[in-house]
Design an enzyme around this catalytic site. Structure first.
Site, short mmCIF file in Angstrom:
data_model
loop_
_atom_site.label_atom_id
_atom_site.label_comp_id
_atom_site.label_asym_id
_atom_site.label_seq_id
_atom_site.Cartn_x
_atom_site.Cartn_y
_atom_site.Cartn_z
N HIS A 75 48.95 39.05 30.84
CA HIS A 75 48.56 40.46 31.08
C HIS A 75 48.18 41.20 29.80
O HIS A 75 47.66 42.31 29.88
CB HIS A 75 49.70 41.20 31.77
CG HIS A 75 50.13 40.54 33.04
ND1 HIS A 75 51.29 39.82 33.16
CD2 HIS A 75 49.50 40.44 34.23
CE1 HIS A 75 51.38 39.33 34.38
NE2 HIS A 75 50.30 39.67 35.05
N GLU A 127 49.52 44.94 32.42
CA GLU A 127 48.13 44.93 31.92
C GLU A 127 47.68 46.35 31.59
O GLU A 127 47.02 46.58 30.57
CB GLU A 127 47.21 44.33 32.99
CG GLU A 127 45.75 44.32 32.56
CD GLU A 127 44.80 43.81 33.65
OE1 GLU A 127 45.24 43.02 34.51
OE2 GLU A 127 43.62 44.21 33.63
N SER A 227 53.25 41.17 41.91
CA SER A 227 51.91 40.63 41.58
C SER A 227 50.86 41.54 42.18
O SER A 227 50.72 41.64 43.40
CB SER A 227 51.78 39.21 42.14
OG SER A 227 50.42 38.87 42.25
N ASN A 229 47.56 41.34 42.27
CA ASN A 229 46.48 40.77 43.09
C ASN A 229 47.00 40.22 44.40
O ASN A 229 46.30 40.22 45.40
CB ASN A 229 45.62 39.78 42.29
CG ASN A 229 46.32 38.49 42.03
OD1 ASN A 229 46.41 37.66 42.93
ND2 ASN A 229 46.84 38.30 40.83
FE1 SF4 Z 1 42.54 36.56 34.23
FE2 SF4 Z 1 41.71 37.42 36.61
FE3 SF4 Z 1 43.54 35.57 36.46
FE4 SF4 Z 1 44.16 38.06 35.75
S1 SF4 Z 1 43.62 37.35 37.80
S2 SF4 Z 1 44.71 36.20 34.66
S3 SF4 Z 1 42.18 38.67 34.82
S4 SF4 Z 1 41.39 35.38 35.73
#
Ligand code: SF4
Length: 312
Positions: A75, A127, A227, A229
C-alpha cells in the site's frame, strides 16, 4: 447448484510482487527478524501465515531496533515514514505496488507545480495515508459526491480559484468514482484529471463481477473486511441486485445461504489467496450437487519486477 468462478479473481501483480518479496526476504535474512510496516497486503490469512513464520507486522517504526530489515507493504508509505526508516538506518525493502508509487509521483509533480490535488479515497486506508503524506498541505481528501458539494461551498480555501488536479486511490469502485469525477468536472471545469488511477486489477475484477452477477443468484467474495477492493466487489454484486457475502475463509460459509439459490458466483479480492477459493468450492461440493464453470471475462498478463534491494 451451478458455481460460476469469476476470472480474473484473487492475487494481482502488486500482491504477487509483495508476497514474493516477503518470501525472499524471510529466507535471505533467516537469522534476523523481518519487520513489515502495516499488513503486507490486506488479508488476515496471509498475514497470519507470515506472522507464524516469524515476520513482525508493525504499526509504527518506534519499536524496531536500529539497523533491522524493514519492508514497506504493497500500500506504500509517506515520505515521513521513509525518513524515519533512514534515521534508524533500517535496511528497507520497498514492496509498494508500482501503480501506487505512480500516484505518489503524480501528487509530488502537481504539488511542485503549485497545483492543489483533490484526492478521492477512503479515509484511514493505508494507501490513502501514504499518498496524502506526499504533500499534506496541497491535497484534499474526498470520498463522496456530497464531499464535492462541501468543496464548492468552501471559502477557506477557495477551491474555485485554485489550479486543481484530481487523483484517486487505486482500489475504488469504478462506477462510484466516475460519478464523483463527473461532479468535480461540473463544478470545477478546469480540473486536471490525468488518467484513471484505479488499477487494472481492480477494474478487471469489478467488471467480472458485474458481468457474472447477471447470471447469478448470489455471490461469495473471498477477502478480508479491511480489503478495500474485496469490499468493492461485494458492493458491486449488491448493486446488481444479488445477495453478496464477504468471507475470510470457507468455514464462514452458512449453507442456508443457498436455499432456493441455483447459481453462485465466487470471486476473490486482489489480496485473497486462491487456496481459500478452492476450499469454498470444496465445501459447496461436499454439500451440494455442483457444476463448476470458470468464466473468463479478460486475460491478465501483468508482472512487476521485484524491488531492486532484494538483488544486492
Ligand atoms: Fe497494485 Fe492494483 Fe494490486 Fe493494489 S490492487 S496492489 S494497485 S495491482
Amino acid at each position: 447448484m451451478r458455481i460460476l468462478l469469476a476470472n480474473p479473481r484473487g492475487f494481482c501483480a502488486g500482491v504477487n510482487r509483495a508476497l514474493q518479496s516477503l518470501r525472499i526476504a524471510v529466507s535471505k535474512f533467516d537469522n534476523q527478524t523481518v519487520y513489515v510496516y502495516h499488513e503486507i497486503v490486506h488479508n488476515s490469512c496471509v498475514v497470519r501465515h507470515y506472522a507464524e513464520m516469524g515476520v513482525r507486522f508493525v504499526q509504527s517504526l518506534e519499536a524496531i531496533p536500529v539497523g533491522s530489515v524493514l519492508m514497506f507493504s504493497a500500500h506504500g508509505v509517506s515520505p515521513e515514514v521513509r525518513r524515519e526508516a533512514e534515521r534508524k538506518s533500517l535496511q528497507v525493502i520497498d514492496a509498494t505496488c508500482p501503480l501506487v508509487s505512480q500516484v505518489h509521483r503524480a501528487v509530488r509533480r502537481y504539488a511542485e507545480q503549485g497545483c492543489h490535488v483533490i484526492y478521492i479515497g477512503h479515509p484511514g486506508h493505508d494507501e490513502v495515508v501514504g499518498t496524502i503524506g506526499e504533500a499534506p498541505g496541497r491535497i484534499t481528501l474526498i470520498s463522496t459526491e456530497s464531499d464535492v458539494r462541501a468543496l464548492v461551498e468552501s471559502r477557506d480555501p477557495n477551491y474555485a480559484e485554485m489550479r486543481l488536479a484530481c487523483l484517486m486511490q487505486t482500489t475504488l469502485s469504478v462506477s462510484q468514482t466516475q460519478r464523483i469525477v463527473e461532479s468535480l468536472q461540473r463544478h470545477f471545469p478546469k480540473i486536471e484529471i490525468p488518467g484513471k488511477d484505479i488499477c487494472y486489477a481492480t477494474q478487471n475484477r469489478q467488471e467480472a463481477v458485474r458481468q457474472l452477477a447477471r447470471r447469478s443468484d448470489t455471490a461469495i467474495v473471498v477477502g478480508s473486511a479491511n480489503s478495500s477492493n474485496s469490499r468493492r466487489l461485494r458492493e458491486i454484486a449488491e448493486e446488481q441486485g444479488i445477495i453478496a457475502r464477504l468471507i475470510d475463509g470457507a468455514d464462514e460459509i452458512d449453507l442456508s445461504w443457498f436455499t432456493g439459490r441455483e447459481t453462485v458466483m465466487i470471486t476473490a479480492g486482489a489480496s485473497a489467496p486462491e487456496y481459500i477459493v478452492e476450499a469454498c468450492v470444496l465445501r459447496l461440493k461436499e454439500n451440494f450437487d455442483v457444476r463448476i464453470e470458470d468464466v473468463v471475462t479478460c486475460e491478465e498478463h501483468v508482472v512487476f519486477p521485484l524491488p531492486t534491494s532484494l538483488n544486492s
